[in-house]
Design an enzyme around this catalytic site. Structure first.
Site, PDB file in Angstrom:
ATOM      1  N   LYS A 199       0.887  -1.190   0.359  1.00 47.13           N
ATOM      2  CA  LYS A 199       0.230  -0.383  -0.163  1.00 47.13           C
ATOM      3  C   LYS A 199       0.708   1.854   0.087  1.00 47.13           C
ATOM      4  O   LYS A 199       0.243   2.059  -0.758  1.00 47.13           O
ATOM      5  CB  LYS A 199      -0.976   0.000   0.877  1.00 47.13           C
ATOM      6  CG  LYS A 199      -2.123  -0.752   1.154  1.00 47.13           C
ATOM      7  CD  LYS A 199      -2.928  -1.006   2.288  1.00 47.13           C
ATOM      8  CE  LYS A 199      -3.914  -2.082   2.264  1.00 47.13           C
ATOM      9  NZ  LYS A 199      -5.680  -0.962   3.197  1.00 47.13           N
TER      10      LYS A 199
ATOM     11  N   GLY B  74      -1.656   0.895  13.082  1.00 49.52           N
ATOM     12  CA  GLY B  74      -1.377   0.630  11.820  1.00 49.52           C
ATOM     13  C   GLY B  74      -2.046   0.918  10.348  1.00 49.52           C
ATOM     14  O   GLY B  74      -2.600   2.061  10.829  1.00 49.52           O
TER      15      GLY B  74
ATOM     16  N   ALA C 293      -4.883  -0.067   8.892  1.00 47.16           N
ATOM     17  CA  ALA C 293      -5.802   0.754   9.030  1.00 47.16           C
ATOM     18  C   ALA C 293      -6.493   2.073  10.006  1.00 47.16           C
ATOM     19  O   ALA C 293      -7.547   2.222   9.948  1.00 47.16           O
ATOM     20  CB  ALA C 293      -6.778  -1.251  10.053  1.00 47.16           C
TER      21      ALA C 293
ATOM     22  N   ASN D 217      -2.159   1.592  21.308  1.00 46.10           N
ATOM     23  CA  ASN D 217      -1.326   0.501  20.043  1.00 46.10           C
ATOM     24  C   ASN D 217      -0.177  -0.080  21.983  1.00 46.10           C
ATOM     25  O   ASN D 217      -0.184   0.160  22.342  1.00 46.10           O
ATOM     26  CB  ASN D 217      -0.737   1.435  19.412  1.00 46.10           C
ATOM     27  CG  ASN D 217      -0.032   0.063  18.141  1.00 46.10           C
ATOM     28  OD1 ASN D 217      -0.735  -0.778  18.049  1.00 46.10           O
ATOM     29  ND2 ASN D 217       0.650   0.301  17.515  1.00 46.10           N
TER      30      ASN D 217
ATOM     31  N   TYR E 155     -11.772  -8.771   8.962  1.00 48.45           N
ATOM     32  CA  TYR E 155     -12.895  -9.303   8.449  1.00 48.45           C
ATOM     33  C   TYR E 155     -12.779 -10.989   8.349  1.00 48.45           C
ATOM     34  O   TYR E 155     -13.513 -11.398   8.089  1.00 48.45           O
ATOM     35  CB  TYR E 155     -13.679  -8.679   7.550  1.00 48.45           C
ATOM     36  CG  TYR E 155     -12.385  -8.425   6.424  1.00 48.45           C
ATOM     37  CD1 TYR E 155     -11.483  -9.505   5.579  1.00 48.45           C
ATOM     38  CD2 TYR E 155     -11.347  -7.650   5.881  1.00 48.45           C
ATOM     39  CE1 TYR E 155     -10.517 -10.326   4.924  1.00 48.45           C
ATOM     40  CE2 TYR E 155     -10.114  -7.805   5.554  1.00 48.45           C
ATOM     41  CZ  TYR E 155      -9.755  -8.943   5.019  1.00 48.45           C
ATOM     42  OH  TYR E 155      -8.458  -8.840   4.033  1.00 48.45           O
TER      43      TYR E 155
HETATM   44  P1  NAP Z   1      -0.576  -3.132  10.157  1.00 49.16           P
HETATM   45  O1  NAP Z   1      -0.440  -2.178   9.475  1.00 49.16           O
HETATM   46  O2  NAP Z   1       0.404  -4.385  10.348  1.00 49.16           O
HETATM   47  O3  NAP Z   1      -0.915  -2.877  11.512  1.00 49.16           O
HETATM   48  C1  NAP Z   1      -1.016  -3.766  12.776  1.00 49.16           C
HETATM   49  C2  NAP Z   1      -1.381  -3.477  13.680  1.00 49.16           C
HETATM   50  O4  NAP Z   1      -2.070  -4.478  14.822  1.00 49.16           O
HETATM   51  C3  NAP Z   1      -0.653  -2.925  14.551  1.00 49.16           C
HETATM   52  O5  NAP Z   1      -1.307  -1.920  14.964  1.00 49.16           O
HETATM   53  C4  NAP Z   1      -0.174  -3.350  15.456  1.00 49.16           C
HETATM   54  O6  NAP Z   1       0.783  -2.887  16.647  1.00 49.16           O
HETATM   55  C5  NAP Z   1      -1.360  -4.239  15.745  1.00 49.16           C
HETATM   56  N1  NAP Z   1      -1.041  -5.916  16.456  1.00 49.16           N
HETATM   57  C6  NAP Z   1      -0.455  -6.827  15.973  1.00 49.16           C
HETATM   58  N2  NAP Z   1       0.224  -7.728  16.768  1.00 49.16           N
HETATM   59  C7  NAP Z   1      -0.480  -7.375  17.492  1.00 49.16           C
HETATM   60  C8  NAP Z   1      -0.175  -7.997  18.582  1.00 49.16           C
HETATM   61  N3  NAP Z   1      -0.462  -9.740  18.926  1.00 49.16           N
HETATM   62  N4  NAP Z   1      -1.040  -7.539  19.739  1.00 49.16           N
HETATM   63  C9  NAP Z   1      -1.365  -6.483  19.779  1.00 49.16           C
HETATM   64  N5  NAP Z   1      -1.518  -5.618  18.393  1.00 49.16           N
HETATM   65  C10 NAP Z   1      -0.932  -5.953  17.375  1.00 49.16           C
HETATM   66  O7  NAP Z   1      -2.241  -3.761   9.640  1.00 49.16           O
HETATM   67  P2  NAP Z   1      -3.352  -2.751   9.345  1.00 49.16           P
HETATM   68  O8  NAP Z   1      -3.063  -3.157   7.546  1.00 49.16           O
HETATM   69  O9  NAP Z   1      -3.373  -1.613  10.045  1.00 49.16           O
HETATM   70  O10 NAP Z   1      -3.989  -3.869   9.635  1.00 49.16           O
HETATM   71  C11 NAP Z   1      -4.512  -4.305  10.863  1.00 49.16           C
HETATM   72  C12 NAP Z   1      -6.326  -5.129  10.405  1.00 49.16           C
HETATM   73  O11 NAP Z   1      -7.114  -4.512   9.865  1.00 49.16           O
HETATM   74  C13 NAP Z   1      -5.633  -6.554   9.676  1.00 49.16           C
HETATM   75  O12 NAP Z   1      -6.359  -7.515  10.736  1.00 49.16           O
HETATM   76  C14 NAP Z   1      -6.748  -5.820   8.720  1.00 49.16           C
HETATM   77  O13 NAP Z   1      -6.806  -7.954   7.915  1.00 49.16           O
HETATM   78  C15 NAP Z   1      -7.308  -5.075   8.785  1.00 49.16           C
HETATM   79  N6  NAP Z   1      -8.362  -4.185   7.718  1.00 49.16           N
HETATM   80  C16 NAP Z   1      -9.388  -3.955   7.345  1.00 49.16           C
HETATM   81  C17 NAP Z   1      -9.765  -3.956   5.980  1.00 49.16           C
HETATM   82  C18 NAP Z   1     -11.450  -3.472   5.826  1.00 49.16           C
HETATM   83  O14 NAP Z   1     -11.666  -3.302   4.898  1.00 49.16           O
HETATM   84  N7  NAP Z   1     -12.230  -4.446   6.741  1.00 49.16           N
HETATM   85  C19 NAP Z   1      -8.893  -3.022   5.365  1.00 49.16           C
HETATM   86  C20 NAP Z   1      -7.610  -2.344   6.201  1.00 49.16           C
HETATM   87  C21 NAP Z   1      -7.190  -3.489   7.351  1.00 49.16           C
HETATM   88  P3  NAP Z   1       2.123  -2.564  16.646  1.00 49.16           P
HETATM   89  O15 NAP Z   1       2.476  -1.325  16.249  1.00 49.16           O
HETATM   90  O16 NAP Z   1       2.339  -3.250  18.228  1.00 49.16           O
HETATM   91  O17 NAP Z   1       2.854  -3.491  16.167  1.00 49.16           O
END
Ligand code: NAP
Length: 495
Positions: free
Chosen positions: A290, A354, A356, A375, A447
């Site tokens: 992205k 992150g 999202a 976070n 999701y």
């Molecule tokens: P990302 O940029 O990699 O960010 C991941 C986030 O999750 C960070 O805040 C990270 O915290 C946190 N995290 C990961 N593992 C963790 C754990 N074990 N305990 C606590 N926090 C944890 O990913 P993203 O793109 O933001 O996606 C996040 C979620 O949103 C995913 O499940 C994705 O599928 C979903 N999403 C959904 C849509 C939709 O259309 N519904 C769109 C986009 C994303 P740290 O900063 O501490 O690493």
């Protein structure tokens, strides 16, 4: 003009009877059926002549050895004996490997008017000279060359895709194996391969085979031709994506000659070259590309400057442009709850910092909603908070008590935007110590699964809940409009 894009069902059952049943079950959906005789029980070889007699489509006889990725381990004499028996039956094609010349078999095939498919299967990657190789593969006039390579990188897929333009105007089969190769299997009718293979179940005959139901239903393979507009989702991983279901159903409903397919990509720069080559009209961009896609675009809109991530690429004035529909997609389910306009003055907590979370913060702040960002890595929450003018905190065990206290000032809406609770580890709860009052709107962006532990807990406490899948569908609807200039044709689409 050579025929292109026929669909061949590869049959890998252990008995002839069962293979015949399957070929007949799918006869309306396929052009050819391939008997993979190397999957048969030895005791079935004697019935090999029955297969082409009892099915309604032309048949290919294949007895693939280990070198070619098959199961046959017998000697050359045994192989010849089995195939000779087959050549007495009305098979239309016989697949003979390029490194296993057998003049007697070739003569017998010619005498029976059975076309030889001269095949090479290379699991090690994609060679430099694909076009030279495929155009020189046939040993005798009238043979159909078939080359299947296993691209392991986007660069290799690009090399393979570049070779289609040099296929001579004679039938030739050129395909990529594995997940990188999936676009070649789906787009055979556009690229000019004589046929593509499918199996009853995904991957059952070869890596990268798409199931016949998905091939003919989800992707409408048999309608794809040289004029079909190609769209897709690019990511790594990407095969789990639900986006093809959404977009392809929209194309089908509107009767558009278009297909939307998954592109696995390890290198977004190489992928954008591939996109040009295939004349891809629009792309959904997902993790991890992205941000990295942005330098390869001719331009981006203002949302990208704020959100810092591009989830949508489309053609404009001959160049690829980027925008982001996650922010609008995020807001749409909240607007529905409030019958169109999210009221000013609400306060929200976002768990996560992150990509999202960033889209969610952007959307909420633009709608005058004050936000608290919590976070695991507090520094990221702080950075995001500073950028958008939000308070921040941590969800690490030592800090949760203080953070939960703070949340009482920001609890009209709670957005879960971390990966916690996402499949395959579906038991996670990002903030187990938080007790829902029942008055919060709780939104989980995860999701898969549809119902996370966090959402179930909120629902049980009486909260209004929003599923991440609804955001996924809403952001896809905005993309659909950008891609096609048409509204997504279903008002209450669900997955
Ligand atoms: P990302 O940029 O990699 O960010 C991941 C986030 O999750 C960070 O805040 C990270 O915290 C946190 N995290 C990961 N593992 C963790 C754990 N074990 N305990 C606590 N926090 C944890 O990913 P993203 O793109 O933001 O996606 C996040 C979620 O949103 C995913 O499940 C994705 O599928 C979903 N999403 C959904 C849509 C939709 O259309 N519904 C769109 C986009 C994303 P740290 O900063 O501490 O690493």
């Amino acid at each position: 003009m050579a025929k292109k894009g026929l669909l061949c069902l590869s049959l890998t059952e252990s008995t002839i009877r069962r293979n015949i049943e399957l070929a007949e079950k799918y006869r309306g959906k396929i052009d050819i059926a391939e008997l993979r005789a190397d999957f048969l029980k030895e005791s079935e070889y004697k019935y090999i002549e029955k297969f082409p007699k009892e099915i309604s489509v032309p048949a290919i006889l294949t007895l693939r050895n280990r070198n070619g990725g098959g199961l046959f381990t017998g000697s050359d004499n045994e192989r010849r004996f089995i195939l000779m028996a087959g050549l007495k039956a009305p098979y239309s094609y016989i697949d003979l490997e390029h490194d296993n010349y057998d003049t007697e078999l070739e003569k017998a095939a010619k005498a029976s008017s059975v076309t030889v498919i001269r095949s090479v299967h290379d699991y090690s990657g994609v060679p430099e000279s694909v076009s030279g190789l495929i155009n020189n593969l046939a040993r005798n006039p009238g043979e159909i060359p078939k080359a299947a390579f296993f691209p392991k990188t986007t660069q290799e897929l690009l090399r393979l895709m570049s070779a289609y333009g040099s296929l001579e105007n004679k039938p030739a089969i050129l395909l990529g194996m594995g997940d990188y190769g999936i676009p070649t299997r789906l787009l055979a009718g556009k690229l000019g391969s004589f046929l593509s293979y499918t199996s009853e179940k995904k991957d059952s005959a070869a890596p990268g085979h798409i199931s016949i139901e998905d091939m003919t239903g989800l992707y409408r393979y048999r309608e794809i031709n040289k004029d079909t507009a190609v769209y897709g989702v690019v990511g790594n991983p990407v095969m789990h994506s639900s986006s093809p279901i959404i977009h392809n159903q929209g194309f089908k409903e509107l009767g558009l000659n278009a297909v939307y397919i998954p592109f696995l990509a390890d290198d977004i720069g190489e992928f954008m070259k591939l996109s040009r080559l295939l004349d891809i009209k629009g792309l959904s961009v997902t993790i991890p590309h992205k941000e990295t896609v942005i330098p390869f675009l001719s331009g981006v809109d203002n949302i990208i400057s704020s959100v810092g991530a591009c989830n949508t690429v489309f053609l404009k004035n001959g160049g690829y442009y980027g925008t982001n529909t996650d922010a609008e997609g995020f807001l749409a389910p909240l607007k529905q709850i409030f019958h169109g306009v999210v009221p000013k003055g609400l306060r929200a907590t976002i768990i996560g910092a992150g990509g999202a979370a960033r889209s969610a913060v952007y959307s909420l702040k633009r709608n005058n909603i004050d936000v608290l960002i919590l976070n695991r890595t507090e520094g990221r929450a702080e950075k995001l908070g500073a950028e958008f003018g939000c308070e921040w905190g941590s969800i690490m065990p030592n800090d949760t008590e203080q953070s939960i206290k703070k949340m009482s000032e920001y609890n009209d809406i709670i957005v879960q935007a971390t990966r916690v609770g996402m499949a395959p580890d579906i038991s996670g709860d990002p903030l187990p110590g938080y007790e829902f009052s029942g008055n919060e709107i709780v939104y989980d962006m995860v999701y898969k699964p549809r119902e996370t532990v966090f959402l179930r807990r909120a629902f049980k406490a009486g909260c209004r809940i929003v599923h991440g899948i609804d955001m996924l569908i809403e952001q896809a609807k905005f993309q659909f409009k950008i891609f096609t200039s048409r509204d997504f044709p279903f008002s209450d689409f669900s997955l």
